[in-house]
Enzyme design. Structure first.
Site, PDB file in Angstrom:
ATOM      1  CG  ASP A  31      -2.123   0.734   1.170  1.00  0.00           C
ATOM      2  OD1 ASP A  31      -2.101   1.906   0.705  1.00  0.00           O
ATOM      3  OD2 ASP A  31      -3.345   0.282   0.984  1.00  0.00           O
ATOM      4  N   GLY A  36      -5.351   4.788   2.415  1.00  0.00           N
ATOM      5  CA  GLY A  36      -5.216   3.832   3.338  1.00  0.00           C
ATOM      6  C   GLY A  36      -4.596   4.209   4.660  1.00  0.00           C
ATOM      7  CB  SER A 120     -16.327   0.013  -9.068  1.00  0.00           C
ATOM      8  OG  SER A 120     -17.421   1.024  -8.918  1.00  0.00           O
ATOM      9  CE1 TYR A 144     -12.674   4.147  -8.635  1.00  0.00           C
ATOM     10  CE2 TYR A 144     -14.995   4.547  -8.938  1.00  0.00           C
ATOM     11  CZ  TYR A 144     -13.889   3.586  -8.331  1.00  0.00           C
ATOM     12  OH  TYR A 144     -13.899   2.557  -7.411  1.00  0.00           O
ATOM     13  CE  LYS A 148     -12.008   0.754  -9.355  1.00  0.00           C
ATOM     14  NZ  LYS A 148     -10.910  -0.369  -9.008  1.00  0.00           N
ATOM     15  CB  VAL A 187     -22.339   8.290   1.434  1.00  0.00           C
ATOM     16  CG1 VAL A 187     -22.951   7.050   1.112  1.00  0.00           C
ATOM     17  CG2 VAL A 187     -23.375   9.623   1.872  1.00  0.00           C
ATOM     18  CB  ILE A 188     -22.552   4.465   5.399  1.00  0.00           C
ATOM     19  CG1 ILE A 188     -23.726   4.140   4.561  1.00  0.00           C
ATOM     20  CG2 ILE A 188     -22.732   3.779   6.750  1.00  0.00           C
ATOM     21  CD1 ILE A 188     -24.153   2.661   4.212  1.00  0.00           C
ATOM     22  N   GLY A 274     -22.346  15.319 -12.401  1.00  0.00           N
ATOM     23  CA  GLY A 274     -21.940  14.080 -12.913  1.00  0.00           C
ATOM     24  C   GLY A 274     -22.388  12.827 -12.120  1.00  0.00           C
ATOM     25  CD  GLU A 275     -24.336  12.120  -6.048  1.00  0.00           C
ATOM     26  OE1 GLU A 275     -24.504  11.196  -5.281  1.00  0.00           O
ATOM     27  OE2 GLU A 275     -24.584  13.370  -5.849  1.00  0.00           O
TER      28      GLU A 275
HETATM   29  N1  NAD Z   1     -15.841   0.835  -0.939  1.00  0.00           N
HETATM   30  C1  NAD Z   1     -16.589   0.433  -2.065  1.00  0.00           C
HETATM   31  O1  NAD Z   1     -17.822   0.862  -1.819  1.00  0.00           O
HETATM   32  C2  NAD Z   1     -16.153   0.085  -3.335  1.00  0.00           C
HETATM   33  C3  NAD Z   1     -17.205  -0.498  -4.423  1.00  0.00           C
HETATM   34  C4  NAD Z   1     -16.786  -0.863  -5.432  1.00  0.00           C
HETATM   35  C5  NAD Z   1     -15.493  -1.348  -5.922  1.00  0.00           C
HETATM   36  N2  NAD Z   1     -14.396  -0.816  -4.774  1.00  0.00           N
HETATM   37  C6  NAD Z   1     -12.858  -1.027  -5.123  1.00  0.00           C
HETATM   38  O2  NAD Z   1     -12.711  -1.779  -4.153  1.00  0.00           O
HETATM   39  C7  NAD Z   1     -11.020  -1.304  -4.001  1.00  0.00           C
HETATM   40  C8  NAD Z   1     -10.673  -1.061  -2.628  1.00  0.00           C
HETATM   41  O3  NAD Z   1     -11.519  -0.018  -2.029  1.00  0.00           O
HETATM   42  P1  NAD Z   1     -11.734   0.587  -0.708  1.00  0.00           P
HETATM   43  O4  NAD Z   1     -13.316   1.038  -0.648  1.00  0.00           O
HETATM   44  O5  NAD Z   1     -11.099  -0.356   0.312  1.00  0.00           O
HETATM   45  O6  NAD Z   1     -10.962   2.039  -0.656  1.00  0.00           O
HETATM   46  P2  NAD Z   1      -9.858   2.475   0.081  1.00  0.00           P
HETATM   47  O7  NAD Z   1      -9.179   3.821  -0.284  1.00  0.00           O
HETATM   48  O8  NAD Z   1     -10.011   2.258   1.624  1.00  0.00           O
HETATM   49  O9  NAD Z   1      -8.539   1.540  -0.247  1.00  0.00           O
HETATM   50  C9  NAD Z   1      -7.643   1.681  -1.480  1.00  0.00           C
HETATM   51  C10 NAD Z   1      -6.221   1.360  -0.948  1.00  0.00           C
HETATM   52  O10 NAD Z   1      -5.377   1.402  -2.086  1.00  0.00           O
HETATM   53  C11 NAD Z   1      -4.282   2.080  -1.786  1.00  0.00           C
HETATM   54  N3  NAD Z   1      -3.655   2.625  -3.200  1.00  0.00           N
HETATM   55  C12 NAD Z   1      -4.082   3.795  -3.726  1.00  0.00           C
HETATM   56  N4  NAD Z   1      -3.182   3.851  -4.800  1.00  0.00           N
HETATM   57  C13 NAD Z   1      -2.035   2.970  -4.413  1.00  0.00           C
HETATM   58  C14 NAD Z   1      -1.125   2.784  -5.132  1.00  0.00           C
HETATM   59  N5  NAD Z   1      -0.666   3.348  -6.415  1.00  0.00           N
HETATM   60  N6  NAD Z   1      -0.153   1.670  -4.990  1.00  0.00           N
HETATM   61  C15 NAD Z   1      -0.736   1.045  -3.732  1.00  0.00           C
HETATM   62  N7  NAD Z   1      -1.670   1.242  -2.918  1.00  0.00           N
HETATM   63  C16 NAD Z   1      -2.370   2.175  -3.317  1.00  0.00           C
HETATM   64  C17 NAD Z   1      -4.731   3.323  -0.743  1.00  0.00           C
HETATM   65  O11 NAD Z   1      -3.873   3.988  -0.089  1.00  0.00           O
HETATM   66  C18 NAD Z   1      -5.838   2.577   0.153  1.00  0.00           C
HETATM   67  O12 NAD Z   1      -5.174   1.791   1.229  1.00  0.00           O
HETATM   68  C19 NAD Z   1     -10.741  -0.365  -4.893  1.00  0.00           C
HETATM   69  O13 NAD Z   1     -10.236  -0.695  -6.063  1.00  0.00           O
HETATM   70  C20 NAD Z   1     -12.471   0.331  -5.296  1.00  0.00           C
HETATM   71  O14 NAD Z   1     -12.164   0.919  -6.559  1.00  0.00           O
HETATM   72  C21 NAD Z   1     -14.794  -0.268  -3.516  1.00  0.00           C
END
Ligand code: NAD
Length: 320
Positions: A31, A36, A120, A144, A148, A187-188, A274-275
């Site tokens: 990470d 994160g 996503s 975004y 994806k 949002v939650i 764009g929402e």
């Molecule tokens: N949370 C949701 O509702 C949701 C829904 C659909 C898809 N996703 C996908 O799930 C995955 C995780 O999402 P999340 O909600 O845990 O988000 P998050 O932001 O908590 O986790 C993403 C992590 O990736 C790390 N990161 C970002 N760029 C990086 C890089 N270049 N190298 C290494 N680490 C990197 C961040 O520091 C973070 O820890 C993502 O790919 C997101 O697109 C999430």
């Protein structure tokens, strides 16, 4: 097994790290801490089968060293925020597309057994027909979502061209402990933090836009089914509850479950550009192939989340 979890210090990634460390797998969490947090994984740092690599998936030299003897990759590292993708499209494309390509390339070079890449529901854009199945057009109106879509296509191309075993879970909105509640957050988490601090939740536009929420524990179970599934599945697969809730109803439900009914009301502000208007999953394929259905309803999940939040805050949930 030796697992690499990119984005392992994030919301979903840290829950996966925890699960697989507990099960005795060797887990490498990689990470760059863009979104994160060390708090999410600090309870794992003393485990001998857990290794933290502070690094970026765009760094191919580093990835080369890390992936060398890895069996499975969970690729969750991403710039995940729609709002931020408007302000920083290049960062979003660099990480989400080129970073993913780096991960795929290393997986190919080192014959990784399987790579599970986080897609996503934002790829779909606003629902043209509901519920949204995997054949719905990919109409994401923002950088975004575009990033994806491109990453999904790269996964598919690596699967078809090189026979790489790539799985592409397309998650709808996920919520639960460790999701960020400040800055760019879920949002939650944001509503819960504000409401528990006696501030009204801020709702963009009329709040009638809907989303489909799945609790993190159901998502971890979905990932685990994909991890153990022994056939190839190179097409994306939806994971969502199949139930939609408007942002306004969500705000009011969190107010009610927090015991603040009568003292707090949502505040409406201008809509966001764009929402997406409407998102609701058809997760029939996940059900058919993996027998997955979410077990935690929104009311139950929110209730637990609010209680956990009261005691630990959003980024704490010590379960080991
Ligand atoms: N949370 C949701 O509702 C949701 C829904 C659909 C898809 N996703 C996908 O799930 C995955 C995780 O999402 P999340 O909600 O845990 O988000 P998050 O932001 O908590 O986790 C993403 C992590 O990736 C790390 N990161 C970002 N760029 C990086 C890089 N270049 N190298 C290494 N680490 C990197 C961040 O520091 C973070 O820890 C993502 O790919 C997101 O697109 C999430």
């Amino acid at each position: 097994m030796k697992l690499l979890i990119t984005g392992g210090a994030g919301f979903i990634g840290s829950s996966l790290c925890e699960k697989y460390v507990k099960e005795g797998h060797t887990v490498i969490c990689m990470d760059n801490f863009l979104s994160g947090s060390l708090t999410n994984i600090k309870h794992l740092l003393d485990f001998q089968n857990f290794k933290l690599v502070k690094g970026d998936i765009r760094n191919s030299d580093l990835l080369d060293r890390v992936v060398k003897d890895v069996d499975f990759i969970f690729n969750l590292a991403a710039q995940i925020h729609v709002d931020r993708s408007y302000v920083e499209p290049k960062l979003t494309f660099d990480i989400n597309i080129m970073g993913t390509q780096n991960v795929l390339e290393m997986a190919r070079l080192y014959d990784v057994k399987k790579i599970i890449h986080a897609s996503s529901s934002e790829v779909y854009g606003s629902a043209m027909n509901v519920p949204i199945d995997e054949n719905h057009p990919l109409n994401a109106p923002h950088p975004y979502g575009a990033s994806k879509i491109a990453a999904d296509r790269l996964c598919y191309a690596y699967a078809k061209t090189y026979g790489l075993n790539v799985v592409i879970p397309r998650m709808f909105n996920v919520y639960g402990p460790r999701q960020k509640s400040v800055g760019y957050g879920g949002v939650i988490s944001i509503f819960t933090r504000r409401i528990l601090s006696n501030f009204p939740p801020i709702v963009y536009g009329d709040g009638l836009q809907t989303r489909d929420y799945t609790h993190i524990d159901d998502v971890v179970r979905a990932y685990d089914l994909l991890f153990k599934y022994n056939k190839k599945l190179p097409e994306p697969i939806n994971f969502g509850s199949g139930k939609e809730i408007s942002i306004l109803d969500l705000a009011n439900l969190i107010i009610e479950l927090s015991g603040k009914k009568g003292s707090l009301k949502p505040v409406n502000v201008s809509p966001r550009i764009g929402e997406v208007d409407r998102l609701i999953a058809n997760a029939g394929k996940a059900n058919e192939i993996l027998e997955w259905t979410p077990k935690i309803g929104i009311k139950e999940g929110l209730n637990t989340f609010i209680q956990q939040y009261k005691y630990f805050g959003s980024e704490e949930r010590i379960t080991l």
